[in-house]
Write an enzyme that holds these catalytic residues in place. Sequence first.
Site, PDB file in Angstrom:
ATOM      1  N   ASP A  36       7.649 -14.902  -3.850  1.00 15.44           N
ATOM      2  CA  ASP A  36       6.458 -14.076  -3.711  1.00 15.44           C
ATOM      3  C   ASP A  36       5.647 -14.563  -2.505  1.00 15.44           C
ATOM      4  OD1 ASP A  36       4.323 -12.312  -4.249  1.00 15.44           O
ATOM      5  OD2 ASP A  36       4.527 -12.568  -6.412  1.00 15.44           O
ATOM      6  N   ASP A 149       5.638  -4.441  -1.137  1.00 16.69           N
ATOM      7  CA  ASP A 149       4.508  -4.402  -2.070  1.00 16.69           C
ATOM      8  C   ASP A 149       3.270  -3.888  -1.339  1.00 16.69           C
ATOM      9  OD1 ASP A 149       2.969  -4.875  -4.342  1.00 16.69           O
ATOM     10  OD2 ASP A 149       2.707  -7.007  -3.920  1.00 16.69           O
ATOM     11  N   GLU A 152       0.680   1.370  -1.063  1.00 18.13           N
ATOM     12  CA  GLU A 152       0.143   2.698  -1.411  1.00 18.13           C
ATOM     13  C   GLU A 152      -0.515   3.434  -0.223  1.00 18.13           C
ATOM     14  OE1 GLU A 152       1.194   0.544  -4.714  1.00 18.13           O
ATOM     15  OE2 GLU A 152      -0.315  -0.082  -3.281  1.00 18.13           O
ATOM     16  N   ARG A 231       6.863  -0.808  -4.396  1.00 21.23           N
ATOM     17  CA  ARG A 231       5.857  -0.512  -5.418  1.00 21.23           C
ATOM     18  C   ARG A 231       5.413   0.945  -5.348  1.00 21.23           C
ATOM     19  NH1 ARG A 231       0.392  -4.047  -6.159  1.00 21.23           N
ATOM     20  NH2 ARG A 231      -0.590  -2.557  -4.728  1.00 21.23           N
ATOM     21  N   ASP A 247       2.008  -4.784 -10.743  1.00 19.30           N
ATOM     22  CA  ASP A 247       1.506  -5.879 -11.589  1.00 19.30           C
ATOM     23  C   ASP A 247       0.964  -5.323 -12.891  1.00 19.30           C
ATOM     24  OD1 ASP A 247       2.062  -7.772  -9.591  1.00 19.30           O
ATOM     25  OD2 ASP A 247       0.256  -7.176  -8.529  1.00 19.30           O
TER      26      ASP A 247
END
Length: 252
Positions: A36, A149, A152, A231, A247
Amino acid sequence: LGFHLCRYGYGSSEQLRTVIARNRALGIPYEVQWTDIDYMDHYRDWTYDNTSFEGLPEIVDDLHQYGQKHIMIIDPGISNQVPGQYPPYDEGVTDDIFVKNASGGLLIGKVWPGDTVFPDWTHPKVGDYWYRQAKSYHDQVAFDGIWIDMNEPSSSYPGSKYGCTNDSLDNPPYIPGVLGGSLRVNTLCSSAKQYYSTHYNLHSMYGFGEGIATNYALTKLLNKRSIVISRSTYAGHGHYAGHWSGDISSTW
């Protein structure tokens, strides 16, 4: 395919080695070790912390010797904090592939490394730009896949560091039931400019575009089928990448 291990908070290459050795000693047949954002240098994409994670290239080489793979996380937010010293930013400025604000300047958001800019996945030069960053990092750490990740896209500023316009794109007459009741909360201004159109028209496809660019970079780099999980997705995304659910709490 197979059993994968991943978490935030390994903290160092020493702890990562301990995890790998412990599983091997127990005879657990796991195929992939992930890292990560804590592996990065100041949370900057396409870097690794050569203090805490010194020896990461050797760890990945060791995984490969045991038939295992390595996947790391990458976010779209590119730090603008060290111009002239950070090629992912400098090359993006040269190629002019970052999302613009309504006035035509670079839109500044905020992600893990602090202030950031954002690649415009609709720009015709962005695929080659993303490939160069992937190759430069792969020359150091021979990863096998990429986890994307915060795409958006996510940003801690409401729209941008300097706010958004008051026009109909940033304040349309109808707002769906989104977080905070505003289109700008935790993302970019709807009036932001991308190569194809405004961010208002392209927002839902931002992660989709990153998935395409990342798939292109990996295919060109590795010359074989690899893995990308994202994501943020959109209809048709599965042709290029998989999806992870973000998450979420592991509860009922």
